[in-house]
Design a protein around this motif. Structure first.
Motif, PDB file in Angstrom:
ATOM      1  N   PHE A 167       0.825  -1.219   0.000  1.00 41.27           N
ATOM      2  CA  PHE A 167       0.000   0.000   0.000  1.00 41.27           C
ATOM      3  C   PHE A 167       0.857   1.267   0.000  1.00 41.27           C
ATOM      4  O   PHE A 167       0.478   2.268  -0.592  1.00 41.27           O
ATOM      5  CB  PHE A 167      -0.939   0.010   1.217  1.00 41.27           C
ATOM      6  N   PRO A 172       1.242   3.393  -4.606  1.00 42.58           N
ATOM      7  CA  PRO A 172       1.562   4.775  -4.983  1.00 42.58           C
ATOM      8  C   PRO A 172       2.377   4.857  -6.276  1.00 42.58           C
ATOM      9  O   PRO A 172       2.101   5.705  -7.124  1.00 42.58           O
ATOM     10  CB  PRO A 172       2.353   5.287  -3.774  1.00 42.58           C
ATOM     11  N   TYR A 176       1.537   6.958  -9.590  1.00 42.18           N
ATOM     12  CA  TYR A 176       2.449   7.888 -10.287  1.00 42.18           C
ATOM     13  C   TYR A 176       2.433   7.571 -11.786  1.00 42.18           C
ATOM     14  O   TYR A 176       2.458   8.478 -12.621  1.00 42.18           O
ATOM     15  CB  TYR A 176       3.902   7.749  -9.803  1.00 42.18           C
ATOM     16  N   ALA A 179      -0.643   8.947 -13.402  1.00 44.25           N
ATOM     17  CA  ALA A 179      -0.506  10.406 -13.551  1.00 44.25           C
ATOM     18  C   ALA A 179       0.413  10.735 -14.723  1.00 44.25           C
ATOM     19  O   ALA A 179       0.120  11.629 -15.531  1.00 44.25           O
ATOM     20  CB  ALA A 179       0.031  11.014 -12.253  1.00 44.25           C
ATOM     21  N   THR A 200       4.745  15.143  -1.061  1.00 45.48           N
ATOM     22  CA  THR A 200       3.719  14.278  -0.469  1.00 45.48           C
ATOM     23  C   THR A 200       4.372  13.196   0.402  1.00 45.48           C
ATOM     24  O   THR A 200       3.890  12.881   1.497  1.00 45.48           O
ATOM     25  CB  THR A 200       2.866  13.643  -1.582  1.00 45.48           C
ATOM     26  N   PRO A 209      -0.411  10.533   7.863  1.00 44.44           N
ATOM     27  CA  PRO A 209      -0.995  10.757   6.532  1.00 44.44           C
ATOM     28  C   PRO A 209      -2.426  11.290   6.585  1.00 44.44           C
ATOM     29  O   PRO A 209      -2.756  12.229   5.852  1.00 44.44           O
ATOM     30  CB  PRO A 209      -0.948   9.360   5.892  1.00 44.44           C
ATOM     31  N   GLN A 213      -4.099  14.922   4.607  1.00 51.91           N
ATOM     32  CA  GLN A 213      -4.802  14.598   3.365  1.00 51.91           C
ATOM     33  C   GLN A 213      -5.305  15.885   2.711  1.00 51.91           C
ATOM     34  O   GLN A 213      -5.917  16.713   3.368  1.00 51.91           O
ATOM     35  CB  GLN A 213      -5.973  13.657   3.664  1.00 51.91           C
ATOM     36  N   THR A 214      -5.048  16.046   1.421  1.00 52.00           N
ATOM     37  CA  THR A 214      -5.563  17.197   0.676  1.00 52.00           C
ATOM     38  C   THR A 214      -6.329  16.687  -0.549  1.00 52.00           C
ATOM     39  O   THR A 214      -6.351  15.483  -0.823  1.00 52.00           O
ATOM     40  CB  THR A 214      -4.423  18.139   0.221  1.00 52.00           C
TER      41      THR A 214
ATOM     42  N   VAL B 166      -4.136  14.667  -8.354  1.00 49.39           N
ATOM     43  CA  VAL B 166      -4.940  13.844  -7.451  1.00 49.39           C
ATOM     44  C   VAL B 166      -4.373  12.417  -7.423  1.00 49.39           C
ATOM     45  O   VAL B 166      -4.207  11.820  -6.358  1.00 49.39           O
ATOM     46  CB  VAL B 166      -6.427  13.841  -7.872  1.00 49.39           C
ATOM     47  N   PHE B 167      -4.013  11.901  -8.603  1.00 55.63           N
ATOM     48  CA  PHE B 167      -3.425  10.554  -8.672  1.00 55.63           C
ATOM     49  C   PHE B 167      -2.019  10.512  -8.070  1.00 55.63           C
ATOM     50  O   PHE B 167      -1.625   9.511  -7.481  1.00 55.63           O
ATOM     51  CB  PHE B 167      -3.378  10.063 -10.130  1.00 55.63           C
ATOM     52  N   ALA B 168      -1.272  11.592  -8.236  1.00 58.39           N
ATOM     53  CA  ALA B 168       0.138  11.575  -7.826  1.00 58.39           C
ATOM     54  C   ALA B 168       0.337  11.984  -6.372  1.00 58.39           C
ATOM     55  O   ALA B 168       1.386  11.708  -5.794  1.00 58.39           O
ATOM     56  CB  ALA B 168       0.944  12.512  -8.730  1.00 58.39           C
ATOM     57  N   CYS B 169      -0.669  12.617  -5.788  1.00 60.97           N
ATOM     58  CA  CYS B 169      -0.510  13.146  -4.424  1.00 60.97           C
ATOM     59  C   CYS B 169      -1.628  12.700  -3.487  1.00 60.97           C
ATOM     60  O   CYS B 169      -1.384  12.032  -2.491  1.00 60.97           O
ATOM     61  CB  CYS B 169      -0.428  14.670  -4.479  1.00 60.97           C
ATOM     62  N   ASN B 170      -2.869  13.057  -3.796  1.00 62.25           N
ATOM     63  CA  ASN B 170      -3.964  12.785  -2.859  1.00 62.25           C
ATOM     64  C   ASN B 170      -4.174  11.291  -2.644  1.00 62.25           C
ATOM     65  O   ASN B 170      -4.354  10.831  -1.515  1.00 62.25           O
ATOM     66  CB  ASN B 170      -5.267  13.421  -3.339  1.00 62.25           C
ATOM     67  N   PHE B 171      -4.147  10.522  -3.747  1.00 63.17           N
ATOM     68  CA  PHE B 171      -4.378   9.078  -3.619  1.00 63.17           C
ATOM     69  C   PHE B 171      -3.197   8.363  -2.943  1.00 63.17           C
ATOM     70  O   PHE B 171      -3.423   7.539  -2.045  1.00 63.17           O
ATOM     71  CB  PHE B 171      -4.707   8.464  -4.982  1.00 63.17           C
ATOM     72  N   PRO B 172      -1.956   8.632  -3.344  1.00 66.77           N
ATOM     73  CA  PRO B 172      -0.851   8.023  -2.591  1.00 66.77           C
ATOM     74  C   PRO B 172      -0.905   8.349  -1.092  1.00 66.77           C
ATOM     75  O   PRO B 172      -0.696   7.479  -0.266  1.00 66.77           O
ATOM     76  CB  PRO B 172       0.393   8.620  -3.258  1.00 66.77           C
ATOM     77  N   ASN B 173      -1.247   9.595  -0.760  1.00 64.92           N
ATOM     78  CA  ASN B 173      -1.327   9.938   0.669  1.00 64.92           C
ATOM     79  C   ASN B 173      -2.392   9.104   1.378  1.00 64.92           C
ATOM     80  O   ASN B 173      -2.202   8.658   2.513  1.00 64.92           O
ATOM     81  CB  ASN B 173      -1.630  11.425   0.857  1.00 64.92           C
ATOM     82  N   TYR B 174      -3.504   8.878   0.702  1.00 64.16           N
ATOM     83  CA  TYR B 174      -4.549   8.028   1.281  1.00 64.16           C
ATOM     84  C   TYR B 174      -4.024   6.608   1.498  1.00 64.16           C
ATOM     85  O   TYR B 174      -4.281   5.983   2.537  1.00 64.16           O
ATOM     86  CB  TYR B 174      -5.784   8.014   0.378  1.00 64.16           C
ATOM     87  N   LEU B 175      -3.252   6.102   0.535  1.00 63.33           N
ATOM     88  CA  LEU B 175      -2.701   4.745   0.674  1.00 63.33           C
ATOM     89  C   LEU B 175      -1.664   4.687   1.797  1.00 63.33           C
ATOM     90  O   LEU B 175      -1.546   3.669   2.483  1.00 63.33           O
ATOM     91  CB  LEU B 175      -2.115   4.281  -0.656  1.00 63.33           C
ATOM     92  N   TYR B 176      -0.919   5.776   1.995  1.00 65.22           N
ATOM     93  CA  TYR B 176      -0.030   5.836   3.171  1.00 65.22           C
ATOM     94  C   TYR B 176      -0.872   5.696   4.444  1.00 65.22           C
ATOM     95  O   TYR B 176      -0.463   5.025   5.395  1.00 65.22           O
ATOM     96  CB  TYR B 176       0.717   7.171   3.279  1.00 65.22           C
TER      97      TYR B 176
END
Lengths: 260, 260
Positions: A167, A172, A176, A179, A200, A209, A213-214, B166-176
């Motif tokens: 995860f 991630p 990437y 994206a 991030t 995390p 979250q943003t 959103v794919f490169a930042c928000n979603f990875p942060n959620y997975l963290y």
């Protein structure tokens, strides 16, 4: 220590280099692919072998760093030498080795390794497990020569850790890639996203995390989310990912302070 | 330049600090929340206002950094002063501003900002769009005082960029966050994953994400993936994410060299 590396993949390669740099002697590097064995052996001043019958018994530890489903086969072949045998796998039980040898342990480096990129091994968390206190002490000493981050983790917890790493790293990285492909489809350069990706990852080095979250989902900005789904209409698979992860963020965001 | 900040959120806060540090004069900070306005205004030596009727016309540019759905309302109130008006939003068209003023532009910083963490603004990509060449020149000059990464991006591409972020930042942060919660559920410390998270982000600074994908999915290691799904059986939502993203990785991995 005198070390024999079984395997020549990414983990074996980085581990061998770190051990060599720490002053250990890499006795042999085994790979069923002779060229792979030769390449890694050359880099760490070891003998390359592609036949387990030519294993030298003049070693202190066998480090098995091969695909999970090949580990036991290696253990069976090496147990007769009565040396310490460790594997480097997140997903394999110590118990599976104990069926063949008492001198078993685990040395699991929690990091993603690419052959083309150097890694500062001192920062790599090394998770140790051992069949007895003697081996535990040996592995602690060995680990301390290459890493500042040593953890004692049993097999059940190591599996959780390995899953968490999927995860935190594999997924991630896939996002990437999405994206990057999205930008490439519109003639934009992935370079534009690189500072964002790095920031991030840096943010969660010091903060939880969920607390940093943003994005539209954590603001519950339905207009933007719908616009994004509309933009993804040619890529239903990415739409599905967008929806699922956005819903996850919304579920996670159960009040409290957030940096939105 | 004399700058008026409309908004006091994360973007406004970091932008105001960078502009102030670059020697610009922040004239006023507006927020409908008087306390938020006061706090940011204090930090950048500006006047705080919470009423648009008290806007000072003695400024060169209004930078609107509020929620997307409040931008137009601000533009309507500010157009009468005939100064440059820019917004900082990824998702809002320049065209939407042109209905109310000719002096419109966009200054979109492609970064994730938290109030509690400083950001090196020089590395932040600033995406510029302008209604005419004069404003374009002004925005280029202004942007160059705070960032080394200036891009000209039109509204359509900026929306793609915002989606990619959103794919490169928000979603990875959620997975963290999922990984952190998974570890917490087994009394393990998120610290163990931090070097891995950082390395994953650092890897793609120099290599294409798809070329450095690691993990069970890219190896098509069905045994490990099934074991992981089994471990997630108490969390069907995480199971769903695991399945969808693993399938994505498998789809992406259409041959070629991979660091598995």
């Amino acid at each position: 220590m005198r070390i024999t590396l079984i395997g020549s993949g990414n983990v074996a390669t980085h581990l061998a280099a770190a051990l060599k740099n720490a002053g250990h002697r890499i006795v042999q590097v085994y790979s069923r692919d002779a060229q792979h064995a030769a390449l890694l052996a050359y880099h760490v001043g070891a003998e390359a072998i592609d036949n387990l019958a030519t294993i030298s018994p003049d070693t202190d530890i066998f480090i098995i760093s091969v695909k999970d489903d090949a580990i036991i086969e290696m253990v069976k072949a090496l147990a007769r030498y009565q040396k310490i045998i460790v594997h480097t796998s997140g997903a394999t039980n110590l118990k599976d080795l104990l069926a063949f040898t008492d001198n078993a342990g685990v040395l699991y480096p929690l990091q993603t390794f690419s052959k083309t990129k150097e890694v500062d091994f001192w920062a790599v968390p090394l998770c140790i497990e051992a069949a007895n206190d003697d081996i535990k002490t040996d592995l602690e000493k060995l680990a301390a020569t290459i890493s500042n981050n040593i953890y004692h983790v049993n097999s059940a917890d190591r599996k959780i850790l390995h899953l968490a790493a999927v995860f935190a790293c594999n997924f991630p990285n896939y996002l990437y890639a999405v994206a990057q492909q999205l930008l490439a489809g519109h003639q934009m350069n992935f370079d534009m996203l690189k500072p964002l990706i790095l920031e991030t990852a840096q943010k969660v080095q010091t903060q939880l995390p969920a607390s940093v979250q943003t994005g539209p989902a954590v603001r519950n900005d339905v207009v933007t989310m719908n616009a994004h789904l509309q933009m993804l209409k040619a890529e239903p698979y990415w739409q599905e990912i967008y929806t699922l992860l956005s819903q996850g963020i919304i579920k996670n965001n159960n009040g409290g302070h957030r940096d939105k």
